[in-house]
Enzyme design. Structure first.
Site, PDB file in Angstrom:
ATOM      1  N   LYS A  53       0.842  -1.202   0.000  1.00 51.24           N
ATOM      2  CA  LYS A  53       0.000   0.000   0.000  1.00 51.24           C
ATOM      3  C   LYS A  53       0.882   1.258   0.000  1.00 51.24           C
ATOM      4  O   LYS A  53       0.607   2.221  -0.721  1.00 51.24           O
ATOM      5  CB  LYS A  53      -0.931  -0.014   1.221  1.00 51.24           C
ATOM      6  N   GLN A  97      -4.939  -1.924   9.437  1.00 50.28           N
ATOM      7  CA  GLN A  97      -4.789  -3.250   8.842  1.00 50.28           C
ATOM      8  C   GLN A  97      -5.350  -4.310   9.779  1.00 50.28           C
ATOM      9  O   GLN A  97      -5.043  -4.335  10.970  1.00 50.28           O
ATOM     10  CB  GLN A  97      -3.294  -3.501   8.553  1.00 50.28           C
ATOM     11  N   ASP A 120     -11.569   2.084   3.886  1.00 49.72           N
ATOM     12  CA  ASP A 120     -11.870   0.648   3.818  1.00 49.72           C
ATOM     13  C   ASP A 120     -13.365   0.409   3.599  1.00 49.72           C
ATOM     14  O   ASP A 120     -13.773  -0.686   3.215  1.00 49.72           O
ATOM     15  CB  ASP A 120     -11.488  -0.029   5.147  1.00 49.72           C
TER      16      ASP A 120
HETATM   17  N1  GUN Z   1      -6.715  -7.328   5.916  1.00 48.32           N
HETATM   18  C1  GUN Z   1      -6.982  -8.105   4.839  1.00 48.32           C
HETATM   19  N2  GUN Z   1      -7.726  -7.417   3.949  1.00 48.32           N
HETATM   20  C2  GUN Z   1      -7.919  -6.189   4.471  1.00 48.32           C
HETATM   21  C3  GUN Z   1      -8.603  -5.020   4.010  1.00 48.32           C
HETATM   22  O1  GUN Z   1      -9.212  -4.972   2.937  1.00 48.32           O
HETATM   23  N3  GUN Z   1      -8.558  -3.946   4.830  1.00 48.32           N
HETATM   24  C4  GUN Z   1      -7.920  -3.986   6.026  1.00 48.32           C
HETATM   25  N4  GUN Z   1      -7.951  -2.888   6.778  1.00 48.32           N
HETATM   26  N5  GUN Z   1      -7.287  -5.034   6.484  1.00 48.32           N
HETATM   27  C5  GUN Z   1      -7.289  -6.127   5.703  1.00 48.32           C
END
Ligand code: GUN
Length: 286
Positions: A53, A97, A120
């Site tokens: 990211k 996350q 998200d």
């Molecule tokens: N962990 C796995 N996929 C995701 C996601 O789409 N967003 C977040 N915040 N954590 C994750």
């Protein structure tokens, strides 16, 4: 006839080029989209995702900051950081996350993120906005699924879409998005009695159950669009989707591979959400 392959990586790269142009134009107006990512602990997969990211933001000219916190961080300290980022003008998007360490209440954390910065799309207000059709930031993987279908030139309106899986992160929101696009939507799950029969009626079949190769050609109507959200690690170390790709190739009309299908779209949609949040924060139409 063999299915057309929906090349998620190519579509994702194309959208990132479009977003990069948009970020350049925003920067000319002194608007720099900013994303804060919070990682608590040392989960190896999460570390990889967060690194990806960060790199993606750099490539597009989006400001990013990553808060790497120790695994024993208290919930109170995490909530305090979120409150600070909620009030920080340089930050348009906040992503915590997941999964979080067990001592932290995931719901309390998601609820603490300001809805305008909820890139998200997991906040209850974002989910509510999506459901009633108000503007909102959309959850990234479901938004990516819709983009893949649209950019493959497939019309969604009037089609029968069957979603297999009912998670809050994928199944439910993808069903809501398909409904918003005027599909007729059926949601199947582990307790569905006649899944094969229902799936076989789908013009668009979206699979998100987290079980390697669980869905084979018996579930697929000839010519259907098959979108595989699963990413599973096989005993031999290779990756496989929830769909038996080889088995469905002849039957499906369109199909996403794993890897290289839905996966690359998730971060791209996060970048898109961050840009959209920055525009909204500065009163620029999205
Ligand atoms: N962990 C796995 N996929 C995701 C996601 O789409 N967003 C977040 N915040 N954590 C994750």
């Amino acid at each position: 006839m063999s299915a057309s392959i929906i090349e998620g990586k190519k579509i994702s790269d194309l959208i990132r080029v479009e977003l990069k142009d948009e970020v350049v134009a925003l920067r000319e107006r002194q608007v720099v989209p900013g994303l804060a990512v919070i990682l608590v602990g040392e989960d190896p997969a999460s570390k990889v995702y967060v690194g990806s990211k960060e790199k993606a933001c750099q490539q597009l000219g989006i400001y990013s900051e990553v808060h790497r916190l120790p695994g024993d961080t208290s919930e109170a300290d995490l909530l305090e950081l979120i409150a600070k980022l909620n009030g920080q003008g340089s930050i348009n998007g906040i992503l915590v996350q997941l999964p979080l360490p067990e001592h932290i209440n995931e719901k309390a954390v998601i609820d603490a993120i300001s809805v305008e910065k909820d890139v998200d799309g997991f906040h209850p207000e974002s989910v509510g906005n999506l459901t009633i059709g108000d503007d909102s930031l959309l959850p990234c993987t479901p938004a990516g699924v819709i983009e893949l279908i649209k950019r493959s030139g497939v019309a969604i309106a009037g089609k029968h879409a069957v979603v297999i899986g009912r998670s809050n992160i994928v199944g439910k929101p993808v069903a809501m998005l398909l409904l918003r696009e005027n599909a007729t939507v059926t949601i199947c799950h582990s307790r569905t009695a006649n899944m094969e029969e229902l799936a076989k009626q789908a013009d668009i079949l979206v699979v998100a159950i987290g079980k390697a190769k669980a869905i084979d050609s018996k579930y697929v109507k000839p010519g259907a669009v098959v979108i595989d959200v699963g990413i599973n690690r096989l005993p031999d170390g290779k990756l496989a989707g929830d769909v038996d790709y080889e088995d469905c190739l002849e039957t499906a009309g369109y199909i996403t591979p794993v890897p290289g299908g839905v996966g690359p779209m998730t971060i791209t949609m996060l970048l898109q959400n961050t840009v959209a949040a920055a525009k909204r924060a500065h009163g620029i139409e999205v």
